[in-house]
Scaffold this active site. Structure first.
Site, mmCIF file in Angstrom:
data_model
loop_
_atom_site.group_PDB
_atom_site.id
_atom_site.type_symbol
_atom_site.label_atom_id
_atom_site.label_comp_id
_atom_site.label_asym_id
_atom_site.label_seq_id
_atom_site.Cartn_x
_atom_site.Cartn_y
_atom_site.Cartn_z
ATOM 1 C CG ASN A 195 -58.742 31.298 45.291
ATOM 2 O OD1 ASN A 195 -59.423 30.497 44.663
ATOM 3 N ND2 ASN A 195 -59.202 31.975 46.322
ATOM 4 C CE1 TYR B 128 -52.230 37.710 40.195
ATOM 5 C CE2 TYR B 128 -50.702 39.454 39.589
ATOM 6 C CZ TYR B 128 -51.462 38.344 39.247
ATOM 7 O OH TYR B 128 -51.422 37.869 37.957
ATOM 8 C CG ASN C 2 -63.065 37.437 40.157
ATOM 9 O OD1 ASN C 2 -63.919 38.172 40.670
ATOM 10 N ND2 ASN C 2 -61.909 37.178 40.738
ATOM 11 C CB SER D 191 -47.739 38.042 36.161
ATOM 12 O OG SER D 191 -47.734 39.444 36.124
ATOM 13 C CB ILE E 44 -52.694 59.974 34.189
ATOM 14 C CG1 ILE E 44 -53.599 59.796 32.957
ATOM 15 C CG2 ILE E 44 -51.250 59.566 33.890
ATOM 16 C CD1 ILE E 44 -53.074 60.445 31.688
ATOM 17 C CG ASN F 162 -49.318 45.533 31.284
ATOM 18 O OD1 ASN F 162 -48.186 45.111 31.510
ATOM 19 N ND2 ASN F 162 -49.950 46.351 32.103
ATOM 20 C CG ASN G 275 -64.285 29.611 41.623
ATOM 21 O OD1 ASN G 275 -64.155 30.471 40.754
ATOM 22 N ND2 ASN G 275 -63.623 29.653 42.767
ATOM 23 C CE LYS H 95 -50.683 34.587 38.804
ATOM 24 N NZ LYS H 95 -51.354 33.442 38.210
ATOM 25 C CG LEU I 45 -58.625 35.071 43.770
ATOM 26 C CD1 LEU I 45 -58.779 35.309 45.277
ATOM 27 C CD2 LEU I 45 -59.977 35.212 43.066
HETATM 28 P P1 NAD Z 1 -59.816 36.391 35.255
HETATM 29 O O1 NAD Z 1 -60.118 36.791 36.650
HETATM 30 O O2 NAD Z 1 -60.637 36.951 34.157
HETATM 31 O O3 NAD Z 1 -59.850 34.799 35.128
HETATM 32 C C1 NAD Z 1 -59.527 33.933 36.186
HETATM 33 C C2 NAD Z 1 -60.599 32.860 36.234
HETATM 34 O O4 NAD Z 1 -60.328 31.944 37.296
HETATM 35 C C3 NAD Z 1 -62.004 33.434 36.496
HETATM 36 O O5 NAD Z 1 -62.886 32.921 35.532
HETATM 37 C C4 NAD Z 1 -62.338 32.937 37.900
HETATM 38 O O6 NAD Z 1 -63.746 32.739 38.054
HETATM 39 C C5 NAD Z 1 -61.542 31.660 37.956
HETATM 40 N N1 NAD Z 1 -61.149 31.224 39.327
HETATM 41 C C6 NAD Z 1 -60.591 31.967 40.302
HETATM 42 N N2 NAD Z 1 -60.340 31.209 41.374
HETATM 43 C C7 NAD Z 1 -60.727 29.936 41.065
HETATM 44 C C8 NAD Z 1 -60.726 28.711 41.750
HETATM 45 N N3 NAD Z 1 -60.266 28.617 43.002
HETATM 46 N N4 NAD Z 1 -61.209 27.607 41.135
HETATM 47 C C9 NAD Z 1 -61.704 27.691 39.869
HETATM 48 N N5 NAD Z 1 -61.745 28.833 39.158
HETATM 49 C C10 NAD Z 1 -61.246 29.940 39.766
HETATM 50 O O7 NAD Z 1 -58.265 36.697 34.981
HETATM 51 P P2 NAD Z 1 -57.448 36.686 33.635
HETATM 52 O O8 NAD Z 1 -57.078 38.085 33.318
HETATM 53 O O9 NAD Z 1 -58.113 35.856 32.616
HETATM 54 O O10 NAD Z 1 -56.128 35.978 34.141
HETATM 55 C C11 NAD Z 1 -55.924 34.590 33.976
HETATM 56 C C12 NAD Z 1 -54.613 34.203 34.657
HETATM 57 O O11 NAD Z 1 -53.554 34.970 34.094
HETATM 58 C C13 NAD Z 1 -54.587 34.484 36.153
HETATM 59 O O12 NAD Z 1 -53.871 33.454 36.789
HETATM 60 C C14 NAD Z 1 -53.836 35.786 36.250
HETATM 61 O O13 NAD Z 1 -53.186 35.945 37.477
HETATM 62 C C15 NAD Z 1 -52.839 35.649 35.110
HETATM 63 N N6 NAD Z 1 -52.371 36.937 34.582
HETATM 64 C C16 NAD Z 1 -53.275 37.881 34.204
HETATM 65 C C17 NAD Z 1 -52.821 39.108 33.730
HETATM 66 C C18 NAD Z 1 -53.790 40.198 33.374
HETATM 67 O O14 NAD Z 1 -53.387 41.370 33.388
HETATM 68 N N7 NAD Z 1 -55.034 39.911 33.035
HETATM 69 C C19 NAD Z 1 -51.445 39.342 33.612
HETATM 70 C C20 NAD Z 1 -50.557 38.338 33.984
HETATM 71 C C21 NAD Z 1 -51.029 37.127 34.463
HETATM 72 C C1 WQD Z 2 -50.769 50.284 33.419
HETATM 73 C C2 WQD Z 2 -50.261 51.726 33.496
HETATM 74 C C3 WQD Z 2 -50.506 52.700 35.689
HETATM 75 C C4 WQD Z 2 -54.893 52.656 35.713
HETATM 76 C C5 WQD Z 2 -51.105 45.071 36.407
HETATM 77 C C6 WQD Z 2 -50.567 44.126 37.450
HETATM 78 C C7 WQD Z 2 -49.717 43.078 36.803
HETATM 79 C C8 WQD Z 2 -50.451 42.392 35.651
HETATM 80 C C9 WQD Z 2 -51.061 43.366 34.699
HETATM 81 C C10 WQD Z 2 -51.495 40.398 36.412
HETATM 82 C C11 WQD Z 2 -49.471 52.029 34.781
HETATM 83 C C12 WQD Z 2 -51.378 53.424 34.681
HETATM 84 C C13 WQD Z 2 -53.575 52.513 35.338
HETATM 85 C C14 WQD Z 2 -55.420 53.958 35.862
HETATM 86 C C15 WQD Z 2 -53.277 54.869 35.253
HETATM 87 N N1 WQD Z 2 -51.548 41.594 36.118
HETATM 88 N N2 WQD Z 2 -52.781 53.604 35.115
HETATM 89 N N3 WQD Z 2 -54.598 55.022 35.622
HETATM 90 O O1 WQD Z 2 -49.964 47.962 36.844
HETATM 91 O O2 WQD Z 2 -48.770 47.478 34.640
HETATM 92 O O3 WQD Z 2 -50.009 45.687 35.764
HETATM 93 O O4 WQD Z 2 -51.847 44.322 35.428
HETATM 94 O O5 WQD Z 2 -50.512 39.702 36.506
HETATM 95 O O6 WQD Z 2 -49.370 42.181 37.796
HETATM 96 O O7 WQD Z 2 -49.790 44.869 38.374
HETATM 97 O O8 WQD Z 2 -51.281 47.481 34.718
HETATM 98 O O9 WQD Z 2 -53.247 48.455 33.630
HETATM 99 O O10 WQD Z 2 -53.000 48.683 36.128
HETATM 100 O O11 WQD Z 2 -51.471 49.971 34.635
HETATM 101 O O12 WQD Z 2 -52.589 55.870 35.053
HETATM 102 O O13 WQD Z 2 -56.590 54.144 36.234
HETATM 103 O O14 WQD Z 2 -51.398 52.598 33.547
HETATM 104 O O15 WQD Z 2 -49.948 53.603 36.612
HETATM 105 O O16 WQD Z 2 -48.467 52.949 34.428
HETATM 106 P P1 WQD Z 2 -49.918 47.243 35.559
HETATM 107 P P2 WQD Z 2 -52.359 48.635 34.787
#
Ligand code: NAD
Ligand code: WQD
Length: 338
Positions: A99, A149, A35, A124, A217, A179, A32, A153, A83
């Site tokens: 979502n 969030y 983001n 995650s 940090i 990460n 959609n 998950k 999200l």
């Molecule tokens: P992102 O926000 O870049 O991608 C998510 C995509 O989903 C976006 O393109 C957004 O427009 C779309 N979207 C959101 N809600 C929607 C809906 N209702 N219908 C259709 N599209 C929708 O995030 P990402 O980093 O690519 O993460 C992808 C997945 O991986 C997510 O589920 C996220 O929670 C999970 N994840 C991400 C991380 C991370 O750190 N990036 C870590 C662990 C898990």
């Molecule tokens: C990494 C390290 C911060 C920003 C998050 C979500 C997790 C997953 C991945 C989706 C930590 C430090 C960060 C800054 C800092 N996402 N930091 N200054 O918190 O491990 O994980 O993203 O599933 O659910 O919680 O990732 O990149 O935010 O932080 O010092 O401006 O960097 O404290 O130690 P995190 P992060």
């Protein structure tokens, strides 16, 4: 047959469809664009020379899903849509549960109706809450999430367990990402956080580029190598390749499987900052600030199960992650904004 990738225009999704197209899969994307930008999809088409069948729609909308399933022959779904901002989820829990949880329920229900029975879910490392010990194994205790969030998950993982039990003809793979960082080596696609980044890597690269002044940090008094938080950073192209391996396996798989996708190595915030300075040749000014609420001291994966069962291990090291992040940042200072 095509693979449906929900959220395919986003950060991890766009890199995964790139890898899928290069491996000659046909891809249908549903996003959609809440983001993300469709420019990411255009760039993927440019790199691969392949076409993406894009539906601008929502996983919550049954009619969008029904249209898509009736117009395509879908063999499996990789579900990224959702999200992902921890801080925003605390302020907007309803949006996050709608979502991430309701949206996934609608998708599963429509998959069942369309008889599409293979599902790969983006989970995650956040589901582990505060680790009792590291490295984290798939069998480590889950729960104790501290924000909507993370809880969303965890809830979806639980729903998938129940669903898999009730529908044994489904094959489901839960991938717990650690990460994700980095970008495709072309520098044409990468992470565009939009606004001020929450995560470390995009923040560091925006400081290096001069867009932001200094990195805060969050804490230097953790019981870690240098007092700053330690995480398992994984190159987004390694993550993308993990999905290809999971897809290969899901066609032979029965029931539900869960895998950590991490490198198995932890780096501190200061180690990340120094490595980035080395790769970019720029200095990254920083200031030590208090700990961030909800943060844990350290977290890294035991990635042995993915190695044994999927034949996957992370191939790219810290230097690769830094080089590709900087390459993307330099080439796209405004992200996907034209
Ligand atoms: P992102 O926000 O870049 O991608 C998510 C995509 O989903 C976006 O393109 C957004 O427009 C779309 N979207 C959101 N809600 C929607 C809906 N209702 N219908 C259709 N599209 C929708 O995030 P990402 O980093 O690519 O993460 C992808 C997945 O991986 C997510 O589920 C996220 O929670 C999970 N994840 C991400 C991380 C991370 O750190 N990036 C870590 C662990 C898990
Ligand atoms: C990494 C390290 C911060 C920003 C998050 C979500 C997790 C997953 C991945 C989706 C930590 C430090 C960060 C800054 C800092 N996402 N930091 N200054 O918190 O491990 O994980 O993203 O599933 O659910 O919680 O990732 O990149 O935010 O932080 O010092 O401006 O960097 O404290 O130690 P995190 P992060």
């Amino acid at each position: 047959m095509a693979i449906l990738v929900t959220g395919g225009a986003g950060y991890i999704g766009s890199h995964t469809i790139l890898a899928l197209l290069e491996q000659h899969h046909d891809v249908v994307v549903l996003d959609n664009l809440v983001n993300a930008s469709d420019i990411a999809l255009q760039r993927v088409e440019k790199i691969t020379g392949r076409n993406i069948n894009f539906y601008h729609g929502d996983i919550n909308e049954r009619s969008d899903l029904q249209k898509l399933f009736s117009q395509n022959n879908i063999s499996a779904v990789i579900h990224f849509a959702g999200l992902k901002s921890v801080g925003e989820s605390v302020k907007k829990p309803i949006e996050y549960y709608k979502n991430n949880v309701s949206g996934t329920l609608v998708l599963l229900d429509e998959m069942r109706r369309a008889q599409v029975k293979k599902f790969i879910f983006s989970s995650s490392a956040t589901v582990y809450g505060t680790p009792e010990s590291v490295p984290l194994r798939e069998t480590s205790r889950i729960g104790g999430t501290t924000n909507p969030y993370g809880t969303s998950k965890l809830m979806v993982e639980q729903i998938l367990q129940d669903f898999a039990h009730a529908q044994p003809e489904f094959a489901i793979t839960i991938l717990r990402y650690f990460n994700p960082v980095g970008a495709h080596e072309s520098g044409l696609v990468g992470e565009d956080p939009g606004g001020i980044p929450n995560n470390l890597m995009p923040y560091i690269s925006q400081v290096a580029s001069g867009k932001l002044q200094q990195l805060a940090i969050f804490g230097d008094d953790y019981p870690t190598i240098d007092g700053t938080g330690v995480r398992d950073y994984i190159h987004v192209m390694d993550l993308a390749e993990g999905h290809l391996k999971a897809l290969e396996q899901i066609h032979k798989q029965q029931g539900i499987k869960t895998y950590n996708l991490g490198s198995g190595v932890g780096y501190s915030v200061l180690q990340m900052l120094k490595a980035f300075e080395k790769a970019s040749g720029r200095s990254v000014p920083y200031k030590i600030m208090p700990r961030r609420d909800g943060d844990i001291a350290e977290c890294w994966a035991d990635a042995q199960l993915a190695k044994e069962e999927l034949g996957w291990t992370a191939q790219r090291d810290l230097d690769d992650m830094m080089r590709d992040t900087w390459n993307w940042q330099k080439k796209n200072p405004a992200g996907f904004q034209p």
